[in-house]
Design an enzyme around this catalytic site. Sequence first.
Site, PDB file in Angstrom:
ATOM      1  N   GLU A  49     -12.483 -31.197 -62.329  1.00  0.00           N
ATOM      2  CA  GLU A  49     -10.955 -31.875 -62.931  1.00  0.00           C
ATOM      3  C   GLU A  49     -10.649 -32.335 -64.250  1.00  0.00           C
ATOM      4  O   GLU A  49     -11.898 -32.231 -65.051  1.00  0.00           O
ATOM      5  CB  GLU A  49     -11.100 -33.384 -61.978  1.00  0.00           C
ATOM      6  CG  GLU A  49     -11.003 -33.850 -61.206  1.00  0.00           C
ATOM      7  CD  GLU A  49     -10.989 -34.551 -60.534  1.00  0.00           C
ATOM      8  OE1 GLU A  49     -11.781 -35.850 -61.772  1.00  0.00           O
ATOM      9  OE2 GLU A  49     -11.349 -35.261 -59.491  1.00  0.00           O
ATOM     10  N   CYS A  61      -8.961 -34.854 -70.637  1.00  0.00           N
ATOM     11  CA  CYS A  61     -10.507 -35.390 -70.710  1.00  0.00           C
ATOM     12  C   CYS A  61     -10.890 -33.541 -69.178  1.00  0.00           C
ATOM     13  O   CYS A  61     -10.130 -33.312 -69.221  1.00  0.00           O
ATOM     14  CB  CYS A  61     -10.321 -36.565 -69.327  1.00  0.00           C
ATOM     15  SG  CYS A  61     -12.141 -36.315 -69.173  1.00  0.00           S
ATOM     16  N   CYS A  72     -23.857 -32.071 -61.411  1.00  0.00           N
ATOM     17  CA  CYS A  72     -24.471 -32.540 -63.791  1.00  0.00           C
ATOM     18  C   CYS A  72     -25.479 -32.624 -62.576  1.00  0.00           C
ATOM     19  O   CYS A  72     -26.172 -32.643 -61.331  1.00  0.00           O
ATOM     20  CB  CYS A  72     -24.215 -33.750 -63.501  1.00  0.00           C
ATOM     21  SG  CYS A  72     -24.515 -33.981 -65.097  1.00  0.00           S
ATOM     22  N   CYS A 111     -26.968 -39.667 -63.019  1.00  0.00           N
ATOM     23  CA  CYS A 111     -27.301 -41.339 -63.800  1.00  0.00           C
ATOM     24  C   CYS A 111     -26.528 -42.240 -62.460  1.00  0.00           C
ATOM     25  O   CYS A 111     -26.138 -41.044 -61.814  1.00  0.00           O
ATOM     26  CB  CYS A 111     -26.310 -41.166 -64.376  1.00  0.00           C
ATOM     27  SG  CYS A 111     -26.690 -40.825 -65.970  1.00  0.00           S
ATOM     28  N   CYS A 149     -22.743 -42.504 -61.883  1.00  0.00           N
ATOM     29  CA  CYS A 149     -22.153 -41.495 -61.581  1.00  0.00           C
ATOM     30  C   CYS A 149     -22.210 -41.214 -60.146  1.00  0.00           C
ATOM     31  O   CYS A 149     -23.202 -40.171 -59.912  1.00  0.00           O
ATOM     32  CB  CYS A 149     -22.440 -41.245 -62.660  1.00  0.00           C
ATOM     33  SG  CYS A 149     -21.312 -39.634 -63.213  1.00  0.00           S
ATOM     34  N   GLY A 202     -19.628 -32.906 -66.113  1.00  0.00           N
ATOM     35  CA  GLY A 202     -21.194 -32.479 -66.928  1.00  0.00           C
ATOM     36  C   GLY A 202     -21.497 -32.922 -68.051  1.00  0.00           C
ATOM     37  O   GLY A 202     -21.090 -34.073 -68.961  1.00  0.00           O
ATOM     38  N   SER A 226     -23.071 -42.350 -74.493  1.00  0.00           N
ATOM     39  CA  SER A 226     -22.985 -43.106 -72.563  1.00  0.00           C
ATOM     40  C   SER A 226     -24.307 -44.066 -73.338  1.00  0.00           C
ATOM     41  O   SER A 226     -25.525 -43.141 -72.441  1.00  0.00           O
ATOM     42  CB  SER A 226     -23.118 -42.321 -71.566  1.00  0.00           C
ATOM     43  OG  SER A 226     -22.095 -41.953 -72.054  1.00  0.00           O
ATOM     44  N   HIS A 229     -24.492 -47.815 -71.971  1.00  0.00           N
ATOM     45  CA  HIS A 229     -24.597 -48.145 -70.836  1.00  0.00           C
ATOM     46  C   HIS A 229     -25.959 -49.537 -70.516  1.00  0.00           C
ATOM     47  O   HIS A 229     -25.805 -50.252 -69.743  1.00  0.00           O
ATOM     48  CB  HIS A 229     -25.088 -47.169 -69.422  1.00  0.00           C
ATOM     49  CG  HIS A 229     -23.677 -47.038 -69.432  1.00  0.00           C
ATOM     50  ND1 HIS A 229     -22.608 -46.740 -69.873  1.00  0.00           N
ATOM     51  CD2 HIS A 229     -24.317 -44.982 -69.341  1.00  0.00           C
ATOM     52  CE1 HIS A 229     -21.806 -45.061 -70.098  1.00  0.00           C
ATOM     53  NE2 HIS A 229     -22.428 -44.350 -69.288  1.00  0.00           N
ATOM     54  N   ASN A 253     -16.158 -47.857 -61.795  1.00  0.00           N
ATOM     55  CA  ASN A 253     -14.844 -46.981 -61.119  1.00  0.00           C
ATOM     56  C   ASN A 253     -16.494 -46.987 -59.899  1.00  0.00           C
ATOM     57  O   ASN A 253     -16.796 -45.930 -59.706  1.00  0.00           O
ATOM     58  CB  ASN A 253     -14.841 -45.834 -61.974  1.00  0.00           C
ATOM     59  CG  ASN A 253     -13.156 -45.692 -61.054  1.00  0.00           C
ATOM     60  OD1 ASN A 253     -12.747 -46.189 -60.296  1.00  0.00           O
ATOM     61  ND2 ASN A 253     -12.756 -43.888 -60.819  1.00  0.00           N
ATOM     62  N   CYS A 288     -13.171 -39.407 -65.316  1.00  0.00           N
ATOM     63  CA  CYS A 288     -12.547 -39.148 -66.433  1.00  0.00           C
ATOM     64  C   CYS A 288     -13.093 -40.586 -66.701  1.00  0.00           C
ATOM     65  O   CYS A 288     -12.700 -41.817 -66.711  1.00  0.00           O
ATOM     66  CB  CYS A 288     -11.868 -38.556 -66.793  1.00  0.00           C
ATOM     67  SG  CYS A 288     -11.356 -39.037 -68.260  1.00  0.00           S
TER      68      CYS A 288
HETATM   69  N1  SAH Z   1     -23.205 -36.588 -69.371  1.00  0.00           N
HETATM   70  C1  SAH Z   1     -21.681 -36.783 -70.193  1.00  0.00           C
HETATM   71  C2  SAH Z   1     -20.382 -36.785 -70.485  1.00  0.00           C
HETATM   72  C3  SAH Z   1     -19.568 -36.899 -68.683  1.00  0.00           C
HETATM   73  S1  SAH Z   1     -19.870 -38.744 -68.224  1.00  0.00           S
HETATM   74  C4  SAH Z   1     -22.001 -37.902 -70.801  1.00  0.00           C
HETATM   75  O1  SAH Z   1     -22.773 -38.557 -70.098  1.00  0.00           O
HETATM   76  O2  SAH Z   1     -21.782 -38.870 -71.665  1.00  0.00           O
HETATM   77  C5  SAH Z   1     -18.115 -40.155 -69.172  1.00  0.00           C
HETATM   78  C6  SAH Z   1     -18.184 -41.329 -68.758  1.00  0.00           C
HETATM   79  O3  SAH Z   1     -17.839 -41.658 -67.279  1.00  0.00           O
HETATM   80  C7  SAH Z   1     -19.825 -41.167 -69.385  1.00  0.00           C
HETATM   81  O4  SAH Z   1     -20.088 -42.974 -70.094  1.00  0.00           O
HETATM   82  C8  SAH Z   1     -20.111 -42.048 -68.112  1.00  0.00           C
HETATM   83  O5  SAH Z   1     -20.956 -42.797 -68.461  1.00  0.00           O
HETATM   84  C9  SAH Z   1     -18.610 -41.991 -67.603  1.00  0.00           C
HETATM   85  N2  SAH Z   1     -18.845 -42.773 -65.611  1.00  0.00           N
HETATM   86  C10 SAH Z   1     -19.750 -42.183 -65.169  1.00  0.00           C
HETATM   87  N3  SAH Z   1     -19.519 -42.296 -63.329  1.00  0.00           N
HETATM   88  C11 SAH Z   1     -18.680 -43.609 -63.806  1.00  0.00           C
HETATM   89  C12 SAH Z   1     -18.283 -44.670 -63.210  1.00  0.00           C
HETATM   90  N4  SAH Z   1     -18.226 -44.921 -61.890  1.00  0.00           N
HETATM   91  N5  SAH Z   1     -17.234 -45.482 -63.512  1.00  0.00           N
HETATM   92  C13 SAH Z   1     -16.882 -45.923 -65.154  1.00  0.00           C
HETATM   93  N6  SAH Z   1     -18.030 -44.630 -66.017  1.00  0.00           N
HETATM   94  C14 SAH Z   1     -18.498 -44.033 -65.587  1.00  0.00           C
END
Ligand code: SAH
Length: 370
Positions: A100, A113, A120, A124, A127, A175, A229, A231, A306, A349
């Site tokens: 995407e 984005c 990946c 996480c 995610c 990724g 990231s 969290h 999300n 994104c």
């Molecule tokens: N691997 C990289 C980039 C991809 S994720 C990273 O971890 O930064 C891009 C962003 O979206 C990250 O901050 C990730 O933690 C966040 N993200 C992933 N899933 C999500 C979700 N379900 N709700 C909100 N943010 C999310």
Amino acid sequence: MSDNTVSPEPHRDLVGLDRAGLAEEMAAFGAEPFRARQLWHWIYHRGATDFAAMTNLAKGFRERLAARYRLGRPEVSRALASIDGTRKWLIRFADGQEVETVHIPEADRGTLCVSSQVGCTLNCSFCHTGTQRLVRNLGAAEIVGQIMVARDALGEWPSPPTDRQLTNIVLMGMGEPLYNYENVAAALKIVMDPEGLAVSRRKITLSTAGVVPMLSRVGAELGVNLAVSLHAVSDELRDELVPLNRKYPLRELLDACRSYPGSSNARRITFEYVMLKGVNDSPAEAKELVRLLRGIPAKVNLIPFNPWPGAPYECSTATAIAAFSDIVFAAGYSAPIRTPRGRDILAACGQLKSQSVRLRRTVSAPLPAA
Ligand code: SAH
């Protein structure tokens, strides 16, 4: 049955070669060095997808190029537009794999984005991509191709010097960019070249879950903005949310951020923090976040979780997010509240659901919330 059909040699893609690579390829092809510069201009400044359009090249030379090379564009298998102007393209590569790419227009900028891998490896726990396995890394051409496709759709060829709809790029799609560093770096060098796509490193943000040993290289070799990231504010919780933390714990990650080349009050590191109800959203954690970030030129991006089918979390309540944000704000962060974007066309994104809280250590009185 005809048996004299020889399967043709596949056309080599010129998109994705860096300047030196293109020069080498043209030299091997028997073309003069300035031809490589002309091609670069056509490909990355004019957005040509067809050698026939390259009118300042001799017809015979164009035909020879077309017989040997191609100017690849990945296929757009689906294009969606949100009522708020956000656009999403599902991009399909030659082997059928898809990622995407999302464009988010705002008053003063337009952010694209971009994805760096199909799937990946990080897993996480919050995610959606983490539930899929890594299929493969994207090549430099496929990363650049996402930007070319967006430029096609936005009608931004030749590269406009001002008033662009695509001003910023975030590597925040599918990724982990730092587990595909060579291709990401090659792609970004093409994207940053001032005689082509010409997106400045100051307008590019690379988001990582925290591949610590790579951070100094990113700063020194690419000089792009960094987003981390985070969290969670304890190793115990971060081990669970971002399993990469078991390899590179918080302390090492934050130390690497502290020495990230090029970060300053004018160029802050973004810390992304997904708001998970009852998991990481307490006032005590907000205070600990502020304490951990001390000494790092930082801004915080609070991302409402999300949800996806089967996700083991819920998004924090608006009250909890506001309370968390207030604590960060009171410690010297200002808090422009951004409304979630593109919810109706749901995307992976992180930028799509951001609410940002900026750290302003130099400002003594907090600014009023927007
Ligand atoms: N691997 C990289 C980039 C991809 S994720 C990273 O971890 O930064 C891009 C962003 O979206 C990250 O901050 C990730 O933690 C966040 N993200 C992933 N899933 C999500 C979700 N379900 N709700 C909100 N943010 C999310």
